[in-house]
Design an enzyme around this catalytic site. Structure first.
Site, PDB file in Angstrom:
ATOM      1  N   CYS A  14      14.272  11.408 -19.940  1.00 33.67           N
ATOM      2  CA  CYS A  14      13.567  10.486 -20.629  1.00 33.67           C
ATOM      3  C   CYS A  14      12.094  10.304 -20.410  1.00 33.67           C
ATOM      4  CB  CYS A  14      14.053   8.798 -20.645  1.00 33.67           C
ATOM      5  SG  CYS A  14      15.772   8.968 -20.981  1.00 33.67           S
ATOM      6  N   VAL A  15      11.668  10.624 -19.093  1.00 31.31           N
ATOM      7  CA  VAL A  15      10.169  10.464 -18.702  1.00 31.31           C
ATOM      8  C   VAL A  15       9.694  11.717 -18.373  1.00 31.31           C
ATOM      9  CG1 VAL A  15      10.970   8.009 -17.457  1.00 31.31           C
ATOM     10  CG2 VAL A  15      11.052  10.182 -16.380  1.00 31.31           C
TER      11      VAL A  15
END
Length: 390
Positions: free
Chosen positions: A382-383
């Site tokens: 996600c990051v």
């Protein structure tokens, strides 16, 4: 890749049970699942490579907003820094920080192996959802497109009460980052997030309907219209639509916590362990059942590998375990290793590490990222956003 919102957290997790806010009940989004509509414009040479292809660098974003994170900010920053330092062992990492003060803090916590820039403003750390998707043309060309991030269908506001303005910088991040990188950029004609779609780099996409065929992102657009636009942008010719979960988390059931492409023709699915709520257990099995009967753009029957999620979360208080993103699948792929998490379930951690390493033929690093996966509700995938080599 979903967990529910922690009751002790003032509106900051990306994933939550809507029961906390008294919102609508959740439902599995089902319906026709196998696509195959040709894009409105035939896919040309441009394509988004699979994530296993060689990278030039990984892009990340430094969280610095107390409006979004409150008193959890320092814990999330610690996990982001830990992950960035690990990725930097295998490929360059560029961290976008929101101004000089945030950049100074990021440099201090990430260390000298991570490049920190302050000239690309960011709201938060979810680069997979907010950043550009890079394409190659096979002849040394590189461009990028954005998916018009709108704070997960404005769910950040409707679920948690975070002001919509808190994400204003992330709404335009994709274009600004591409400009900084010197890469031609275009906006897609749909709204969504990078974590909501998986691509094999060889003509096939997969996504949950719940993320895309949703009025909070694409009102008035049919599944066929959304599919055609995504195929065209990714340089693909076939979409595999998967059942998703609507209304249980901010993302409406991103695919990247459950199923991932290992490479063309090969996917891996995580079946839920004992700590996952039943709705996610059922959804993981439904996704698996679709994929084992699916073929890709080349006509290949997919090879579907499986792992199981953890059965215990010994570091997490019992009352918080159902809210935890216990996904080994939300990993990030680097040039020389795959980086995922470990949850303290010794047997399941080891089995996941072995399976992922065998699938990729690369070492697997497992980090303790409990704050990110728990308080943040997202993971290593996600990051991060990879930029391919050309």
């Amino acid at each position: 890749m979903s967990t529910e919102h922690r009751s002790d957290k003032p509106g900051v997790s990306r994933r939550t049970l809507l029961a906390r806010t008294g919102a609508v009940a959740a439902a599995l989004a089902t319906g026709p699942v196998l696509g195959g509509i040709q894009p409105a414009q035939a896919a040309g040479a441009w394509r988004v490579p699979g994530e296993e292809a060689p990278h030039k660098r990984t892009w990340m974003a430094w969280p610095s907003s107390t409006t979004i994170w409150g008193n959890l900010l320092s814990k999330i920053q610690a996990d982001i820094a830990k992950l960035a330092r690990e990725i930097a062992k295998y490929e360059p990492v560029v961290m976008c920080a929101d101004g000089s003060s945030a950049a100074s803090q990021a440099r201090s916590m990430c260390g000298s192996t991570v490049t920190v820039i302050s000239s690309v403003p960011v709201s938060d750390c979810w680069m997979r959802d907010t950043g550009p998707l890079f394409r190659v043309d096979g002849a040394g060309g590189l461009d990028a497109f954005g998916l018009n991030f709108n704070a997960w269908g404005e769910n950040a506001t409707s679920f948690y009460g975070i002001p919509a303005s808190a994400y204003n910088k992330d709404r335009v991040l994709a274009g600004k980052l591409a400009t900084y990188d010197g890469v031609p950029f275009a906006k897609a004609a749909v709204v969504g997030e990078g974590g909501g779609i998986e691509y094999d780099g060889d003509g096939t996409l997969m996504a949950t309907e719940s993320c895309w065929v949703n009025d909070n992102r694409n009102p008035g657009k049919s599944r066929a219209q959304i599919e055609a636009e995504l195929l065209s942008r990714f340089g693909a010719s076939k979409m595999i639509w998967l059942p998703g979960v609507t209304g249980y988390d901010v993302t409406d059931g991103h695919i990247d916590g459950t199923a991932r492409y290992i490479g063309p023709g090969v996917v891996m699915v995580q079946l839920a362990g004992a700590v996952r709520p039943d709705v996610w257990t059922r959804n993981a099995q439904a996704i698996h059942d679709v994929l084992v009967n699916a073929t890709d753009a080349r006509g290949r029957r997919l090879q579907v590998l499986t792992i199981e999620g953890p059965d215990t979360l010994p570091r997490i208080p019992a009352g918080q375990q159902k809210d935890f993103l216990s996904s080994y699948m939300n990993y990030t792929v680097t040039n020389q290793a795959v980086i995922t998490t470990q949850f303290g379930d010794t047997a399941k951690d080891a089995a996941a590490k072995t399976a992922i390493a065998a699938a990729y033929g690369r070492p697997v690093v497992q980090l303790n990222l409990d704050n990110l996966y728990g308080n943040g509700g997202g993971g290593a995938h996600c990051v991060t956003m990879q930029e391919p080599n050309v």
